[in-house]
Design a protein around this motif. Structure first.
Motif, PDB file in Angstrom:
ATOM      1  N   SER A  43       7.203   5.037  11.024  1.00  0.00           N
ATOM      2  CA  SER A  43       6.191   6.018  11.400  1.00  0.00           C
ATOM      3  C   SER A  43       5.862   6.932  10.220  1.00  0.00           C
ATOM      4  N   LEU A  44       6.885   7.405   9.511  1.00  0.00           N
ATOM      5  CA  LEU A  44       6.656   8.273   8.352  1.00  0.00           C
ATOM      6  C   LEU A  44       5.954   7.521   7.213  1.00  0.00           C
ATOM      7  N   MET A  45       6.310   6.268   7.020  1.00  0.00           N
ATOM      8  CA  MET A  45       5.649   5.465   5.990  1.00  0.00           C
ATOM      9  C   MET A  45       4.176   5.262   6.351  1.00  0.00           C
ATOM     10  N   ALA A  46       3.899   5.029   7.632  1.00  0.00           N
ATOM     11  CA  ALA A  46       2.512   4.864   8.083  1.00  0.00           C
ATOM     12  C   ALA A  46       1.728   6.155   7.862  1.00  0.00           C
ATOM     13  N   LYS A  47       2.352   7.292   8.122  1.00  0.00           N
ATOM     14  CA  LYS A  47       1.684   8.576   7.877  1.00  0.00           C
ATOM     15  C   LYS A  47       1.405   8.775   6.395  1.00  0.00           C
ATOM     16  N   ALA A  48       2.325   8.325   5.544  1.00  0.00           N
ATOM     17  CA  ALA A  48       2.106   8.412   4.098  1.00  0.00           C
ATOM     18  C   ALA A  48       0.927   7.536   3.682  1.00  0.00           C
ATOM     19  N   VAL A  66       0.841  -1.199   0.000  1.00  0.00           N
ATOM     20  CA  VAL A  66       0.000   0.000   0.000  1.00  0.00           C
ATOM     21  C   VAL A  66       0.874   1.247   0.000  1.00  0.00           C
ATOM     22  N   TYR A  67       1.994   1.196   0.724  1.00  0.00           N
ATOM     23  CA  TYR A  67       2.941   2.315   0.698  1.00  0.00           C
ATOM     24  C   TYR A  67       3.444   2.552  -0.729  1.00  0.00           C
TER      25      TYR A  67
END
Length: 171
Positions: A158-163, A34-35
């Motif tokens: 964390s940044l990937m999850a925010k994306a 999904v990322y």
């Protein structure tokens, strides 16, 4: 659907569950996929390149003598081996991956991230005005090259999850 979203996709899901699900070395990890879809949706370029991620991922059946783009370890595997991390689960974390042009991957080789980042930015390879944008689009911590590997992975997940959350909200 609204009820399912409001009860199952809570703030804790985005800040705890989703980043933890990126603690994986499998490129078939659903959250990682999904990322990657997020990178395609946002028309993101390959790290430090003008090539689009969507063009790389849709180039099936195209054969080159050498690959145009590789999956690059931001903290190169051999560098990690030198500092004592040798298990595949540690070195091949999806949060350690970016797509990078083959020629750049060869230049970086197994250098310490602070060493290769300094070289690439000092040689005018990366314009100062673009550095922040490049790192943000790739969900990479601004000072990734100064971090301990475990801290880097935590911040990058964390940044990937925010994306992924941003991508979800756009859909």
């Amino acid at each position: 659907m609204e009820e399912i979203i409001s009860t199952q996709i809570t703030p804790d899901y985005w800040s705890i569950t989703l980043p933890q699900s990126l603690n994986s070395s499998l490129i078939t990890n659903n959250v990682y996929l999904v990322y990657l879809a997020n990178l395609i949706f946002n028309d993101t370029r390959v790290f430090l390149s003008d090539i689009k991620v969507k063009d790389v991922l849709s180039a099936e059946g195209v054969n080159y003598k050498k690959p145009l783009v590789d999956i690059h370890h931001l903290f190169p595997k051999n560098y990690l081996h030198k500092i004592g991390l040798t298990s595949v689960k540690d070195t091949n974390q999806v949060a350690n991956y970016v797509y990078l042009e083959y020629k750049d991957n060869i230049k970086i080789s197994d250098k310490n991230p602070s060493e290769y980042w300094k070289e690439m930015s000092a040689n005018g390879y990366i314009g100062d005005s673009e550095i922040g944008k490049i790192l943000q689009m790739q969900a990479i911590p601004k000072n990734f090259y100064e971090l301990e590997y475990s801290d880097f992975l935590k911040q990058r997940r964390s940044l990937m999850a925010k994306a992924v959350q941003s991508y979800f909200n756009k859909l």
